[in-house]
Design a protein around this motif. Sequence first.
Motif, PDB file in Angstrom:
ATOM      1  N   ASP A 289      33.674  45.550  27.533  1.00  0.00           N
ATOM      2  CA  ASP A 289      34.997  46.195  27.557  1.00  0.00           C
ATOM      3  C   ASP A 289      35.163  47.072  28.794  1.00  0.00           C
ATOM      4  O   ASP A 289      36.190  47.024  29.473  1.00  0.00           O
ATOM      5  N   ASP A 290      34.120  47.897  29.070  1.00  0.00           N
ATOM      6  CA  ASP A 290      34.185  48.807  30.230  1.00  0.00           C
ATOM      7  C   ASP A 290      34.313  48.009  31.527  1.00  0.00           C
ATOM      8  O   ASP A 290      35.080  48.356  32.418  1.00  0.00           O
ATOM      9  N   TRP A 291      33.530  46.953  31.593  1.00  0.00           N
ATOM     10  CA  TRP A 291      33.533  46.103  32.797  1.00  0.00           C
ATOM     11  C   TRP A 291      34.923  45.497  33.029  1.00  0.00           C
ATOM     12  O   TRP A 291      35.453  45.529  34.136  1.00  0.00           O
ATOM     13  N   LEU A 292      35.522  44.985  31.933  1.00  0.00           N
ATOM     14  CA  LEU A 292      36.843  44.364  32.066  1.00  0.00           C
ATOM     15  C   LEU A 292      37.887  45.385  32.504  1.00  0.00           C
ATOM     16  O   LEU A 292      38.764  45.094  33.304  1.00  0.00           O
ATOM     17  N   GLU A 293      37.729  46.603  31.973  1.00  0.00           N
ATOM     18  CA  GLU A 293      38.695  47.641  32.327  1.00  0.00           C
ATOM     19  C   GLU A 293      38.587  47.981  33.815  1.00  0.00           C
ATOM     20  O   GLU A 293      39.591  48.099  34.515  1.00  0.00           O
ATOM     21  N   ARG A 294      37.335  48.106  34.272  1.00  0.00           N
ATOM     22  CA  ARG A 294      37.134  48.412  35.702  1.00  0.00           C
ATOM     23  C   ARG A 294      37.664  47.281  36.578  1.00  0.00           C
ATOM     24  O   ARG A 294      38.341  47.517  37.572  1.00  0.00           O
ATOM     25  N   LEU A 295      37.340  46.055  36.194  1.00  0.00           N
ATOM     26  CA  LEU A 295      37.817  44.912  36.985  1.00  0.00           C
ATOM     27  C   LEU A 295      39.342  44.905  37.044  1.00  0.00           C
ATOM     28  O   LEU A 295      39.937  44.656  38.092  1.00  0.00           O
ATOM     29  N   GLY A 296      39.952  45.215  35.891  1.00  0.00           N
ATOM     30  CA  GLY A 296      41.410  45.236  35.821  1.00  0.00           C
ATOM     31  C   GLY A 296      41.982  46.266  36.784  1.00  0.00           C
ATOM     32  O   GLY A 296      42.986  46.016  37.464  1.00  0.00           O
ATOM     33  N   GLU A 297      41.312  47.429  36.863  1.00  0.00           N
ATOM     34  CA  GLU A 297      41.790  48.475  37.771  1.00  0.00           C
ATOM     35  C   GLU A 297      41.661  48.024  39.221  1.00  0.00           C
ATOM     36  O   GLU A 297      42.574  48.225  40.023  1.00  0.00           O
ATOM     37  N   VAL A 298      40.526  47.418  39.549  1.00  0.00           N
ATOM     38  CA  VAL A 298      40.308  46.986  40.942  1.00  0.00           C
ATOM     39  C   VAL A 298      41.252  45.832  41.301  1.00  0.00           C
ATOM     40  O   VAL A 298      41.837  45.801  42.389  1.00  0.00           O
ATOM     41  N   ALA A 299      41.427  44.905  40.359  1.00  0.00           N
ATOM     42  CA  ALA A 299      42.295  43.751  40.644  1.00  0.00           C
ATOM     43  C   ALA A 299      43.739  44.199  40.798  1.00  0.00           C
ATOM     44  O   ALA A 299      44.518  43.592  41.537  1.00  0.00           O
ATOM     45  N   GLY A 300      44.094  45.271  40.086  1.00  0.00           N
ATOM     46  CA  GLY A 300      45.421  45.859  40.255  1.00  0.00           C
ATOM     47  C   GLY A 300      46.548  45.050  39.635  1.00  0.00           C
ATOM     48  O   GLY A 300      47.700  45.418  39.730  1.00  0.00           O
ATOM     49  N   GLY A 301      46.216  43.951  39.022  1.00  0.00           N
ATOM     50  CA  GLY A 301      47.235  43.196  38.297  1.00  0.00           C
ATOM     51  C   GLY A 301      48.251  42.491  39.184  1.00  0.00           C
ATOM     52  O   GLY A 301      49.247  41.977  38.708  1.00  0.00           O
ATOM     53  N   LYS A 302      47.996  42.442  40.493  1.00  0.00           N
ATOM     54  CA  LYS A 302      49.018  41.845  41.375  1.00  0.00           C
ATOM     55  C   LYS A 302      48.702  40.390  41.702  1.00  0.00           C
ATOM     56  O   LYS A 302      49.553  39.641  42.123  1.00  0.00           O
ATOM     57  N   ILE A 303      47.443  40.034  41.519  1.00  0.00           N
ATOM     58  CA  ILE A 303      47.046  38.714  41.988  1.00  0.00           C
ATOM     59  C   ILE A 303      47.099  37.697  40.855  1.00  0.00           C
ATOM     60  O   ILE A 303      46.689  37.977  39.729  1.00  0.00           O
ATOM     61  N   ASP A 304      47.609  36.521  41.155  1.00  0.00           N
ATOM     62  CA  ASP A 304      47.599  35.448  40.170  1.00  0.00           C
ATOM     63  C   ASP A 304      46.191  34.855  40.149  1.00  0.00           C
ATOM     64  O   ASP A 304      45.846  34.008  40.973  1.00  0.00           O
ATOM     65  N   SER A 305      45.401  35.345  39.205  1.00  0.00           N
ATOM     66  CA  SER A 305      43.976  35.005  39.235  1.00  0.00           C
ATOM     67  C   SER A 305      43.720  33.548  38.860  1.00  0.00           C
ATOM     68  O   SER A 305      42.655  33.011  39.116  1.00  0.00           O
ATOM     69  N   SER A 306      44.715  32.899  38.271  1.00  0.00           N
ATOM     70  CA  SER A 306      44.470  31.528  37.810  1.00  0.00           C
ATOM     71  C   SER A 306      44.168  30.579  38.976  1.00  0.00           C
ATOM     72  O   SER A 306      43.606  29.509  38.787  1.00  0.00           O
ATOM     73  N   LYS A 307      44.550  30.985  40.180  1.00  0.00           N
ATOM     74  CA  LYS A 307      44.323  30.090  41.332  1.00  0.00           C
ATOM     75  C   LYS A 307      43.004  30.385  42.026  1.00  0.00           C
ATOM     76  O   LYS A 307      42.649  29.744  43.001  1.00  0.00           O
ATOM     77  N   LEU A 308      42.287  31.390  41.537  1.00  0.00           N
ATOM     78  CA  LEU A 308      41.074  31.797  42.239  1.00  0.00           C
ATOM     79  C   LEU A 308      39.836  31.166  41.625  1.00  0.00           C
ATOM     80  O   LEU A 308      39.712  31.069  40.418  1.00  0.00           O
ATOM     81  N   ASP A 309      38.921  30.793  42.491  1.00  0.00           N
ATOM     82  CA  ASP A 309      37.648  30.285  42.016  1.00  0.00           C
ATOM     83  C   ASP A 309      36.660  31.429  41.966  1.00  0.00           C
ATOM     84  O   ASP A 309      36.618  32.251  42.864  1.00  0.00           O
ATOM     85  N   SER A 310      35.863  31.444  40.940  1.00  0.00           N
ATOM     86  CA  SER A 310      34.868  32.493  40.876  1.00  0.00           C
ATOM     87  C   SER A 310      33.597  32.009  41.532  1.00  0.00           C
ATOM     88  O   SER A 310      33.272  30.826  41.497  1.00  0.00           O
ATOM     89  N   LYS A 311      32.871  32.937  42.116  1.00  0.00           N
ATOM     90  CA  LYS A 311      31.597  32.547  42.720  1.00  0.00           C
ATOM     91  C   LYS A 311      30.532  32.331  41.632  1.00  0.00           C
ATOM     92  O   LYS A 311      29.435  31.898  41.904  1.00  0.00           O
ATOM     93  N   PHE A 312      30.908  32.608  40.373  1.00  0.00           N
ATOM     94  CA  PHE A 312      29.896  32.503  39.324  1.00  0.00           C
ATOM     95  C   PHE A 312      29.662  31.070  38.841  1.00  0.00           C
ATOM     96  O   PHE A 312      28.724  30.807  38.112  1.00  0.00           O
ATOM     97  N   GLY A 313      30.554  30.167  39.247  1.00  0.00           N
ATOM     98  CA  GLY A 313      30.306  28.749  38.985  1.00  0.00           C
ATOM     99  C   GLY A 313      30.091  28.426  37.514  1.00  0.00           C
ATOM    100  O   GLY A 313      30.767  28.951  36.640  1.00  0.00           O
ATOM    101  N   HIS A 314      29.108  27.593  37.257  1.00  0.00           N
ATOM    102  CA  HIS A 314      28.975  27.037  35.914  1.00  0.00           C
ATOM    103  C   HIS A 314      27.648  27.341  35.233  1.00  0.00           C
ATOM    104  O   HIS A 314      27.266  26.636  34.311  1.00  0.00           O
ATOM    105  N   GLU A 315      26.967  28.375  35.690  1.00  0.00           N
ATOM    106  CA  GLU A 315      25.656  28.664  35.086  1.00  0.00           C
ATOM    107  C   GLU A 315      25.757  28.942  33.594  1.00  0.00           C
ATOM    108  O   GLU A 315      24.891  28.562  32.816  1.00  0.00           O
ATOM    109  N   PHE A 316      26.821  29.651  33.230  1.00  0.00           N
ATOM    110  CA  PHE A 316      27.040  29.966  31.812  1.00  0.00           C
ATOM    111  C   PHE A 316      27.164  28.669  30.999  1.00  0.00           C
ATOM    112  O   PHE A 316      26.474  28.478  29.999  1.00  0.00           O
TER     113      PHE A 316
END
Length: 469
Positions: free
Chosen positions: A329-356
């Motif tokens: 929860d804390d992590w998501l909140e921090r990420l949300g603050e940094v992301a600022g809610g302005k970017i359409d994240s659906s178009k972004l690729d994560s560097k975390f790939g498919h390990e999960f």
Amino acid sequence: MAIRFFNTYSRKIEELAPRDLKSRKIEIYTCGPTVYSRAHVGNFRAYIFEDLLQRHLEARGFKIHRVMNITDVDDKTIRGAREAKVPLQKFTQQFKDAFFQDADSLRIKRADDYPAATDQRYIDTMVSMIDVLISKGLAYQADDKSVYYRINKFPNYGKLAHFNLDELRSTGRVKHDDYDKEHIGEFALWKSWDEEDGDAKWDSPWGPGRPGWHIECSAMATALLGDQIDIHCGGVDNIFPHHEAEIAQTEGVTGKQFVRMWLHCAHLLVDGQKMAKSLGNFYTVPDVLEKSYTGRELRYALIRVNYRTQLNFTWDGMKEARESLGRIDDWLERLGEVAGGKIDSSKLDSKFGHEFDDALDDDLNISAALGFLFETIRETNRAMDENKLDAKAAAASLNWWSRINQVLDFESDGAALPEEVKKLAKARAQARLAKDFRKSDELRDKLNALGWEARDTKNGQKITRRAGA
Ligand SMILES: [Zn+2]
């Protein structure tokens, strides 16, 4: 790498090979609750494993058709209704309702079908299957008017449970639904009615009676999914006699392989012991919620160990579940603050790939998958501490999270704080700003008394439900 699971039938790790590769359809049958009492957390461990299985396969692009039966007539339900002195249907309904309520609070995705054994459609299927078994010489009506399965006539009987087939000998007839490996016998397909059965009675070519538990699943599985299915799940205690009987019955009728892959979930222990009412360590979902834990926290505690490993349920484990979710929860909140809610994240690729996802491909290795998640949380938190994570990277992380959360379903539903708690929390935050620590402690105690906990983090005060005693 291919998706692979441990198949109880072969006792080997096998690649998932659905019958219908082109359409990517997978059929799953999961043995559901016997509605004679409220299901306990051990039952729900198995249902959560099946939920994880379904969600992961969906994340891998498969279309799942999952059936979970409701056993609403068998020895236990009939006994329960008799003791409660109510009609069978009325007796089981309360536990059906409770099952869905508990499954919802654990965020278990609904199956496509929940057939009930007492549905006349399925009773008809059971009767016609028994009829075929008799015509093939695999079953017979005994002098007690009940119909039994001739296990020695079915060549593969005992293969799932890995009995020594050469030494396998029936020890006579067994009319009970449940029996142990010492009492392998000609099991009942149709039980002739007696007074103790009360209103649990249907007509059949063999006289009035009711089905045995095992034929119910063979009938409901084939009626809804066809003669052959990809995956069949249950708890390890279902292997014998229940699933062994399902194979004998279904394959006895169809002459085809019934199930490609059998997946079984290991037991749940409580404080290292088998759960039992007599030991006072028997918990239902409401028992856990009463200790002011949430369904989300219990979901975490039950999902976090690989399904083939025994899971030891403890209250410390529940506290750890709360802490782990708090970190998310804390992590998501921090990420949300940094992301600022302005970017359409659906178009972004994560560097975390498919390990999960790769970890889950490996026989649902959830420990490795969660290990990777928390490693990612550590890394991104460190980057945020050092102001090295830009808005775009934060949004990409959030995008990755929303993808894996489709499988985990861990995200907080942001349950609003009660007004009184909000007021106390605000007052406490002000007291801390004014460095009035005595007042801040007083307010913390007040929050505690109401069942809430105030934690002071880098990002200010966090209010969460307090863990039970
Ligand atoms: Zn079953």
